[in-house]
Design an enzyme around this catalytic site. Structure first.
Site, PDB file in Angstrom:
ATOM      1  N   HIS A  11     108.837   1.285  86.929  1.00 56.98           N
ATOM      2  CA  HIS A  11     107.518   2.189  86.627  1.00 56.98           C
ATOM      3  C   HIS A  11     107.960   3.708  86.991  1.00 56.98           C
ATOM      4  O   HIS A  11     107.847   4.693  86.240  1.00 56.98           O
ATOM      5  CB  HIS A  11     106.339   1.745  87.298  1.00 56.98           C
ATOM      6  CG  HIS A  11     105.924   0.602  86.782  1.00 56.98           C
ATOM      7  ND1 HIS A  11     105.709  -0.279  87.860  1.00 56.98           N
ATOM      8  CD2 HIS A  11     105.343  -0.044  85.786  1.00 56.98           C
ATOM      9  CE1 HIS A  11     105.226  -1.585  87.281  1.00 56.98           C
ATOM     10  NE2 HIS A  11     104.928  -1.219  86.090  1.00 56.98           N
ATOM     11  N   ASP A  58     110.805   8.233  96.479  1.00 61.86           N
ATOM     12  CA  ASP A  58     111.029   7.834  95.352  1.00 61.86           C
ATOM     13  C   ASP A  58     110.177   8.597  94.195  1.00 61.86           C
ATOM     14  O   ASP A  58     109.969   9.887  94.551  1.00 61.86           O
ATOM     15  CB  ASP A  58     110.484   6.323  95.246  1.00 61.86           C
ATOM     16  CG  ASP A  58     108.913   6.191  95.416  1.00 61.86           C
ATOM     17  OD1 ASP A  58     108.257   7.070  94.948  1.00 61.86           O
ATOM     18  OD2 ASP A  58     108.498   5.039  95.693  1.00 61.86           O
TER      19      ASP A  58
END
Length: 261
Positions: free
Chosen positions: A86, A143
């Protein structure tokens, strides 16, 4: 209720994270809807600028930890592959988006939520906005592209400080260090973002896309890489209808009417 709202007006598409009761934290359905919406916006010629914001009192609180811990306790591998599945594709779509992207940051932008704002081309913050790199607080690393985008906005040292200390940065400090482009009253945030997006949507959107390509090449490469990217993108822009229109408008002392072609 849809977790992501999509609205179009004046060539501008607005994507609104719509989980206000959870500060718009990312669930798997929201991440999947957001990625699909970015892909659709990139491919839709009628969309010439993009605004991303959050419903309620927050932009986006990052990963929904309630969903995360539930999956961890169930032994589900999903929490361990969500970066690959994702977040990485989302950031790739944002940075490669061939049209301007504006993050209208209302309230808290934390973790992956803050990273989404960093990946936009321009950031407008409401006065109540604050940015938090909270990964270390939950035993995780960066991230959603933050290790790439944040140092390019504010420098390596400040980015490291935000990552290690996990202290919030308010709107005015974010403006001072270059994390955001503009700070406005909360009540004026969306109208300001839409006004700027509408202005960009009327501009030479192909040239904007090529500017993004050239800056990306220069950020990662050598002088020769930058010069080659400039050579290529300038030639591509020079062949557009928008370039011919702009030159004719300049010579004839009139306003240019850009088509994005």
């Amino acid at each position: 209720m849809s977790e992501l709202l999509v609205e179009d007006a004046d060539g501008v598409r607005t994507l609104t994270f719509n989980r206000p009761e959870s500060y718009n934290a990312f669930t798997t359905p929201l991440k999947e809807a957001f990625l699909a919406a970015l892909q659709d916006a990139a491919a839709d010629a009628s969309v010439r600028a993009l605004v991303i914001t959050g419903a309620g009192r927050a932009f986006c609180a990052g990963q929904d930890l309630k969903e995360h811990i539930g999956l961890l306790q169930a032994g589900d591998p999903a929490p361990l592959n969500t970066v690959e599945k994702h977040y990485n594709p989302i950031v790739r779509e944002l940075i490669a988006m061939p049209k301007p992207v504006i993050a209208a940051v209302n309230g808290s932008a934390a973790g992956a939520g803050a990273s989404i704002a960093y990946a936009a081309d321009l950031r407008i913050a409401g006065q109540s906005a604050k940015f938090l790199m909270a990964f270390a607080n939950v035993g995780l690393t960066a991230d959603s592209g933050a290790s790439y985008t944040l140092p390019r906005l504010i420098g390596y040292g400040r980015a490291m400080e935000m990552m290690l200390l996990a202290q919030p940065v308010g709107a005015e400090e974010a403006l001072r260090v270059g994390m955001v482009n503009q700070v406005v009253p909360d009540s004026e945030l969306l109208s300001t973002a839409h006004l700027l997006a509408a202005k960009l949507a009327k501009g030479p959107t192909t040239a904007y896309a090529k500017i993004k390509e050239a800056l990306a090449a220069a950020a990662d490469g050598t002088l020769e890489d930058a010069l080659e990217a400039e050579r290529r993108t300038q030639a591509e822009c020079g062949a557009t209808e928008d370039h011919r229109e702009a030159v004719d408008a300049f010579v004839n002392k009139r306003a240019a009417n850009f088509s994005g072609k």
